[in-house]
Design a protein around this motif. Structure first.
Motif, PDB file in Angstrom:
ATOM      1  N   TYR A 176     -20.820  -9.551   1.032  1.00  8.19           N
ATOM      2  CA  TYR A 176     -19.468  -9.021   0.978  1.00  8.19           C
ATOM      3  C   TYR A 176     -18.934  -8.678   2.356  1.00  8.19           C
ATOM      4  O   TYR A 176     -17.760  -8.401   2.515  1.00  8.19           O
ATOM      5  CB  TYR A 176     -19.432  -7.773   0.101  1.00  8.19           C
ATOM      6  CG  TYR A 176     -19.201  -8.070  -1.361  1.00  8.19           C
ATOM      7  CD1 TYR A 176     -17.930  -8.399  -1.814  1.00  8.19           C
ATOM      8  CD2 TYR A 176     -20.217  -7.997  -2.282  1.00  8.19           C
ATOM      9  CE1 TYR A 176     -17.702  -8.662  -3.150  1.00  8.19           C
ATOM     10  CE2 TYR A 176     -20.001  -8.254  -3.622  1.00  8.19           C
ATOM     11  CZ  TYR A 176     -18.737  -8.587  -4.046  1.00  8.19           C
ATOM     12  OH  TYR A 176     -18.509  -8.836  -5.350  1.00  8.19           O
ATOM     13  N   GLY A 177     -19.812  -8.614   3.337  1.00  9.42           N
ATOM     14  CA  GLY A 177     -19.371  -8.258   4.678  1.00  9.42           C
ATOM     15  C   GLY A 177     -19.119  -6.782   4.857  1.00  9.42           C
ATOM     16  O   GLY A 177     -18.276  -6.391   5.659  1.00  9.42           O
ATOM     17  N   THR A 178     -19.827  -5.970   4.128  1.00  9.15           N
ATOM     18  CA  THR A 178     -19.642  -4.525   4.297  1.00  9.15           C
ATOM     19  C   THR A 178     -20.178  -4.112   5.657  1.00  9.15           C
ATOM     20  O   THR A 178     -20.910  -4.851   6.311  1.00  9.15           O
ATOM     21  CB  THR A 178     -20.394  -3.739   3.222  1.00  9.15           C
ATOM     22  OG1 THR A 178     -21.767  -4.100   3.284  1.00  9.15           O
ATOM     23  CG2 THR A 178     -19.856  -4.015   1.857  1.00  9.15           C
ATOM     24  N   SER A 179     -19.806  -2.938   6.068  1.00  5.21           N
ATOM     25  CA  SER A 179     -20.237  -2.467   7.378  1.00  5.21           C
ATOM     26  C   SER A 179     -20.332  -0.947   7.344  1.00  5.21           C
ATOM     27  O   SER A 179     -20.067  -0.322   6.332  1.00  5.21           O
ATOM     28  CB  SER A 179     -19.255  -2.924   8.447  1.00  5.21           C
ATOM     29  OG  SER A 179     -17.962  -2.506   8.088  1.00  5.21           O
ATOM     30  N   GLY A 180     -20.705  -0.398   8.471  1.00 12.11           N
ATOM     31  CA  GLY A 180     -20.759   1.048   8.567  1.00 12.11           C
ATOM     32  C   GLY A 180     -21.884   1.634   7.742  1.00 12.11           C
ATOM     33  O   GLY A 180     -22.882   0.979   7.469  1.00 12.11           O
ATOM     34  N   PRO A 181     -21.726   2.890   7.333  1.00 17.02           N
ATOM     35  CA  PRO A 181     -22.786   3.549   6.581  1.00 17.02           C
ATOM     36  C   PRO A 181     -23.188   2.785   5.326  1.00 17.02           C
ATOM     37  O   PRO A 181     -24.343   2.861   4.903  1.00 17.02           O
ATOM     38  CB  PRO A 181     -22.170   4.905   6.212  1.00 17.02           C
ATOM     39  CG  PRO A 181     -21.127   5.146   7.229  1.00 17.02           C
ATOM     40  CD  PRO A 181     -20.612   3.812   7.619  1.00 17.02           C
ATOM     41  N   LEU A 188     -14.725  -1.557  -0.173  1.00 13.31           N
ATOM     42  CA  LEU A 188     -14.290  -1.337  -1.547  1.00 13.31           C
ATOM     43  C   LEU A 188     -14.555  -2.555  -2.418  1.00 13.31           C
ATOM     44  O   LEU A 188     -14.752  -2.431  -3.619  1.00 13.31           O
ATOM     45  CB  LEU A 188     -12.794  -0.987  -1.576  1.00 13.31           C
ATOM     46  CG  LEU A 188     -12.217  -0.669  -2.945  1.00 13.31           C
ATOM     47  CD1 LEU A 188     -12.728   0.666  -3.425  1.00 13.31           C
ATOM     48  CD2 LEU A 188     -10.715  -0.664  -2.923  1.00 13.31           C
ATOM     49  N   SER A 189     -14.574  -3.726  -1.802  1.00 17.22           N
ATOM     50  CA  SER A 189     -14.697  -4.935  -2.609  1.00 17.22           C
ATOM     51  C   SER A 189     -16.033  -5.007  -3.338  1.00 17.22           C
ATOM     52  O   SER A 189     -16.168  -5.754  -4.301  1.00 17.22           O
ATOM     53  CB  SER A 189     -14.512  -6.171  -1.730  1.00 17.22           C
ATOM     54  OG  SER A 189     -15.508  -6.192  -0.737  1.00 17.22           O
ATOM     55  N   VAL A 190     -17.031  -4.222  -2.928  1.00 16.27           N
ATOM     56  CA  VAL A 190     -18.299  -4.273  -3.657  1.00 16.27           C
ATOM     57  C   VAL A 190     -18.258  -3.378  -4.887  1.00 16.27           C
ATOM     58  O   VAL A 190     -19.174  -3.418  -5.710  1.00 16.27           O
ATOM     59  CB  VAL A 190     -19.499  -3.842  -2.785  1.00 16.27           C
ATOM     60  CG1 VAL A 190     -19.644  -4.746  -1.601  1.00 16.27           C
ATOM     61  CG2 VAL A 190     -19.370  -2.405  -2.338  1.00 16.27           C
ATOM     62  N   LEU A 191     -17.198  -2.566  -5.003  1.00 26.61           N
ATOM     63  CA  LEU A 191     -17.184  -1.569  -6.077  1.00 26.61           C
ATOM     64  C   LEU A 191     -17.399  -2.147  -7.471  1.00 26.61           C
ATOM     65  O   LEU A 191     -18.248  -1.650  -8.216  1.00 26.61           O
ATOM     66  CB  LEU A 191     -15.883  -0.762  -6.013  1.00 26.61           C
ATOM     67  CG  LEU A 191     -15.807   0.419  -6.968  1.00 26.61           C
ATOM     68  CD1 LEU A 191     -16.780   1.499  -6.561  1.00 26.61           C
ATOM     69  CD2 LEU A 191     -14.410   0.994  -7.016  1.00 26.61           C
TER      70      LEU A 191
END
Lengths: 182, 381, 328, 176
Positions: B229-234, B350-353
């Motif tokens: 998903y390309g999440t990042s940060g914490p 948010l897209s992983v929610l």
């Protein structure tokens, strides 16, 4: 994509209960300590925190006591620096002694970003500590020169008089020079 | 995306059809725990979430288009309104992008000041996370404690920048002014109190068994999914990926300060919470080093009144409290950018929610959403 | 003069009962004002705030002002609500609270209805509360309310069982189902809290009481971060006030009940009995609030699992011990 | 019997009968469930008139409290409870009528047989003795029916748990 939750750890109710109870008491120590600590509430309308000198509140046009006029010369640099077109002004006179007869800030769209203050080369505009700017009327967000100038109506009148006097003096000095050129 | 079990599947399991149809419930845009105007359309089976559909855009202001219509430096104040809990990070993001576009050098002292403010901002932002996460799980007291300490940070930032929320205190080419008199001592004083308060938070919340049973094993985000998903940060660091822009592509003086990037393997709500708690401690470390090492000197590079960067394209990324915040700007040599794009970390996170929520309980919704820590101003732009 | 009044009421016992009921009903309406004020102050102090401050000294009349506001507010009934049940649900909650106050001994002789099965009566009546919550949740025509109502019922029913079992431990110890009898036993033999099985029973009772009055680790039915306000989401004005009042009166009652069961009721030296009752109640209310403002809340399945897998077996075993040790 | 007592008796009877009729006739199942409340309370009232405080408390606790709430809870888990077009009877209607009619008949016979022993005004009842006797009988003479009833309830409970299991979760665990 479905993410399955893993099987929860071996559930020993008694151990969990005792742990839960002890950590609860442990946490209650914190709340107990805070119960007796001094409170941080600022009883706002009765009590106010002093604003730091850099606080960006309402705008003021600086009054120059020595020259008996506002510092503003109506160069519109601040208006150009403003991202949201808050500032408009009417220039009075021209040249180095010019001033403003009207200076309006529509604070309804102001971002309080400080860019206008930084853009001003004459130190004519600054932001003060006044922060209760909300109103029930839309036009109350429109601040005219008399609302902005340090000294109010009186200052505006004196400012105009001073600028006009200076202009007149300049005018007096000019015809000779102009005639010379002409 | 699984919907209620199909009839054939049911009939093989039980001849009695007692499964209720999914109940559709609308969480938000006005709801206590959606942290803004996020709307979630949930399909529930009892307390179980079968399906979640986030609806965003209630706060859309067309910021990127607005930016294309204004000179470069006029756009800095607008970024305050993106992630309004970490306005300084956004300021830095766009200023860095413009500096890259125009090849502007930033004085060393300004770089240190930027890092100092950035870490104060990170603490303030994570405190909001801590507080709201606490209330979401029912620990209302945590909310007030966190905001009490955030107030101290805001007081510091207010003294330095003159504003409490929308700071606009980073300029292209530096910072507008030096630190106020005695600012360093005040920050150190805050750091001292805050260390003790962090212990208190641990005692009150982190070690609490109820809190742990509400967060551990909930909303697990596997590393592959987080990457996909390309999440990042914490969020990604809690899934076992040691990715931090401050380390991966150091900007300002982050390569000169020592700090650790907290990483947890579990990928659950608990891990995301722990990562943020640890990040606050690391921020303290950075702040102390910055105050120790900060050199004297100018804080701003003089720039022409009309700033016209050469034609080209610039991309900059920074580590905002929520993840990798990137700005991309295209210049055609005119005073206005040709195109601006903002990669908002909250939007990606948010897209992983929906995939996290499937199969969890309604009560876990607030825990999971809180642990992703989204800011709608950034998502909707 | 007094004799005449006493004689008058002796001649018409029904009228006397009616007077007592009215007094208790007004007590049920008024005591929440005090409890809510204490709650706000305690919550404020715990959270580094000051709490109510402006209406009256230290904000004492804040709740009065709020109550007046609620009474004057527009009464909104959501469209599509099941009107009849929507109307009466708060009053059922309120009546159940008043009824439980009926058998509560405040001091020797200060009891509206001397009943020899008072303990059972209290437990039976408290279940009306469940009915009212279910009614409110269902009739509001709101999904959040319904979820809140269902949660509330599942929770209250689960915790009713260990609560009854722990109360029964006291009953077996004292051999009396009457609250007055239980208190009198304690006046004679010392407080029951010092007896080991009762100590455990008191702990279980305390936990269940938290669940019964929807306090924080168990405040799911109105978990505002999930269900907005749970079963009373759609209530406003006076009806909400009645729910609110009965919740806090229940808070008072459940501690008073605990005082009578475990802490010797009105028993205490020097001070008059009624003062002792109130003292014990408010100390316990403070502890309840202290607990309330500390931990986060549990999840519904955790709550139910805790009740059925831990509290019920433990209280059963404990009851067995109490029977063995208590019955002589 | 004083006028007041008579009035209370009439009121109680009316409440019980009317709410019982409402329970069976109301179209909305949830409403029917809620109508159980006055019905059970009315029955409790009769116990109270007879000074059987123990039975009254049990009536409150078990019927008005537990049974009713469980019934309501079950109703709310049922699909389409509010649909007024759902038929109120099913193919067991005739059997049900027959069963209740025979029940009614038995009751009438019992009442008729005991007619002589019935008095209009209840005498002074020793409630404690009755309660004690009740407990003794439950654990001696009627211990078998008592235990059978509990076995029945237990099996009903198990059945309910079996029915309420979520097949989807099972499926996942099997795949899992």
């Amino acid at each position: 994509m479905r993410t399955r939750q893993p099987a929860t750890e071996q559930y020993n109710p008694l151990a969990v209960f005792i742990e839960g109870l002890s950590t609860l008491f442990y946490g209650m120590l914190v709340t107990w300590r805070n119960f007796w600590r001094p409170k941080v509430t600022v009883r706002y309308p009765y009590q106010r925190k002093p604003m730091p000198p850099r606080y960006r509140g309402l705008f003021y046009l600086k009054w120059n006591e020595e020259k008996q006029r506002l510092n503003c010369v109506g160069c519109t640099l601040c208006a150009q620096a403003c991202p949201t077109d808050v500032i408009s002004m009417v220039k009075l006179g021209k040249g180095t002694n010019a001033g403003v007869s009207e200076f309006t800030m529509d604070l309804g769209r102001c971002l309080f970003c400080n860019l206008c203050v930084e853009a001003c080369p004459f130190d004519a505009i600054y932001m003060g500590p006044a922060y209760e700017l909300a109103s029930e009327r839309r036009d109350a967000a429109l601040f005219r020169i008399a609302d902005l100038a340090q000294g109010g109506e009186e200052a505006v009148r004196t400012n105009i008089e001073t600028v006009q006097r200076l202009m007149a003096e300049e005018e007096k000095a000019r015809p000779a020079a102009g005639g010379h050129a002409g | 995306m699984s919907m209620p079990v199909s009839p054939e599947k049911q009939s093989t399991l039980s001849t009695v059809d007692i499964l209720s149809q999914g109940m559709v419930i609308n969480v938000g845009p006005q709801h206590p725990s959606t942290h803004g105007v996020l709307r979630l359309i949930l399909t529930l089976d009892g307390e179980q979430i079968l399906h979640c559909e986030p609806v965003i855009g209630y706060l859309h202001r067309g910021l990127e288009k607005m930016m294309e219509r204004r000179p470069y430096r006029h756009n800095v104040p607008f970024t305050d309104r993106l992630d309004y809990l970490a306005a300084l990070s956004n300021n830095l993001g766009i200023c860095q992008c413009i500096e890259r576009l125009g090849g502007v050098e930033v004085p060393e002292r300004a770089q240190y000041i930027r890092v100092l403010l950035m870490e104060l901002q990170r603490i303030a932002s994570h405190l909001v996370f801590l507080g709201t996460f606490g209330t979401d799980l029912g620990a209302t007291t945590m909310f007030l404690y966190a905001f009490r300490e955030r107030e101290l940070v805001l007081d510091l930032l207010e003294e330095c920048t003159g504003a409490r929320l929308t700071y606009n205190w980073i300029r292209v080419g530096g910072v507008p002014d030096d630190l106020p008199e005695g600012f360093g001592e005040k920050v150190l004083g805050f750091v001292k109190t805050f260390r003790q308060r962090l212990e208190e938070y641990d005692q009150l919340l982190t070690r609490n068994r109820i809190f742990r049973s509400r967060t551990q094993g909930i909303g697990i985000l596997p590393k592959e999914l987080a990457l996909a998903y390309g999440t990042s940060g914490p969020v990604i660091r809690a899934s076992g990926m040691a990715y931090d822009v401050r380390k991966a592509a150091p900007y300002e003086v982050y390569d000169r300060v020592e700090f650790d990037v907290p990483v947890h393997e579990q990928g659950d709500v608990w891990a995301r919470y722990l990562v943020r708690m640890e990040e606050m401690r690391q921020s303290i470390r950075i702040i102390e080093q910055v105050l120790r090492d900060i050199p004297d000197g100018p804080v701003q590079t003089k720039l022409p009144k009309v700033f016209k960067p050469p034609a080209g394209i610039a991309y900059s990324r920074i580590e905002s409290p929520r993840g990798e915040l990137s700005f991309m700007m295209v210049s055609d040599g005119s005073p206005n950018p040709l195109r601006v794009h903002i990669r908002a970390p909250s939007f990606v996170n948010l897209s992983v929610l929906p995939s996290l929520l499937e199969g969890t309980k309604v009560a876990d919704l607030v825990a999971i959403l809180g642990s992703i820590d989204v800011v709608l101003g950034e998502i909707d732009r | 003069m007094i004799e005449v009044v006493v004689q008058f009421f002796r001649d018409y016992p029904l009228l006397w009962t009616f007077v007592k009921a009215v007094v208790l009903a007004s007590f049920t309406l008024l005591i929440p004002l005090a409890v809510i004020w204490v709650e706000r102050k305690v919550a404020g102090f715990i959270q580094s705030r000051l709490g109510p401050l402006h209406v009256g000294p230290q904000g004492t009349f804040q709740t009065v002002a709020d109550a007046l506001k609620l009474l004057l507010k527009e009464d909104i009934v959501p469209s599509g609500a099941d009107k009849r049940f929507f109307y009466i649900a708060p009053y059922i909650a309120f009546i159940s609270t008043v009824l439980s106050f009926m058998v509560l001994p405040f001091a020797p002789g200060w009891v509206a209805l001397e009943m020899n099965v008072a303990v059972l009566f209290v437990i039976g009546v408290s279940l009306f509360n469940v009915v009212s919550i279910l009614m409110a949740g269902w009739s509001s025509n709101n999904k959040y309310s319904l979820l809140g109502g269902l949660r509330a019922v599942a929770q209250l029913l689960s915790y009713e069982i260990p609560m009854v079992l722990s109360v029964l431990a006291v009953v077996f110890y004292t051999g009396s189902l009457s609250l007055t009898g239980i208190v009198e036993y304690q006046v004679k033999h010392g407080w029951l809290i010092w007896q080991p099985p009762i100590m455990i029973a008191a702990l279980i009772y305390f936990i269940c009481a938290l669940a019964e009055i929807n306090r924080t680790p168990f405040d799911l039915p109105e978990a505002e971060s999930e269900l907005v306000s749970g079963f009373n989401t759609e209530y406003s004005g006076m009806r909400f006030a009645f729910f609110f009042a009965s919740e806090f009166a229940n808070n008072f009652f459940i501690t008073a009940f605990a005082a009578a069961l475990f802490f010797g009721g009105w028993d205490g030296p020097i001070l008059p009995p009624i003062v002792w009752t109130f003292l014990k109640v408010f100390v316990m209310i403070f502890v309840f609030m202290w607990v309330r403002w500390t931990p986060p809340r549990l999840r519904i399945d955790q709550i139910l699992r805790f009740a059925w897998q831990f509290l019920v077996p433990v209280s059963l075993v404990n009851l067995l011990f109490a029977i063995v040790l208590g019955v002589r | 019997m004083s006028a007041l007592q008579l009035a209370i008796l009439v009121l109680l009877t009316a409440m019980t009968v009317i709410s019982a009729l409402m329970v069976v006739s109301v179209r909305n199942l949830i409403h029917a469930g809620f109508w159980l409340l006055p019905f059970f309370l009315g029955i409790g009232g009769f116990y109270l008139i007879l000074s059987l405080e123990f039975l009254f408390a049990l009536q409150l606790l078990l019927y008005a409290g537990a049974v009713m709430v469980v019934v309501l809870f079950a109703l709310m888990l049922t699909r389409d409870v509010m649909n007024p077009r759902v038929r109120q009877t099913n193919r067991l209607a005739i059997a049900a009528i027959a069963a209740s009619a025979s029940m009614m008949g038995f009751l009438l016979i019992v009442i008729y047989r005991q007619m002589g022993a019935l008095t209009v005004v209840p005498g002074q009842v020793d409630a404690e003795a009755i309660t004690r006797e009740l407990g003794r009988m439950l654990l001696t003479d009627y211990v078998l029916p008592f235990e059978l009833t509990s076995a029945l309830l237990l099996s009903a409970m198990l059945g309910a748990i079996f029915l309420a299991r979520n097949p989807k979760v099972e499926l996942e665990e099997m795949e899992g």
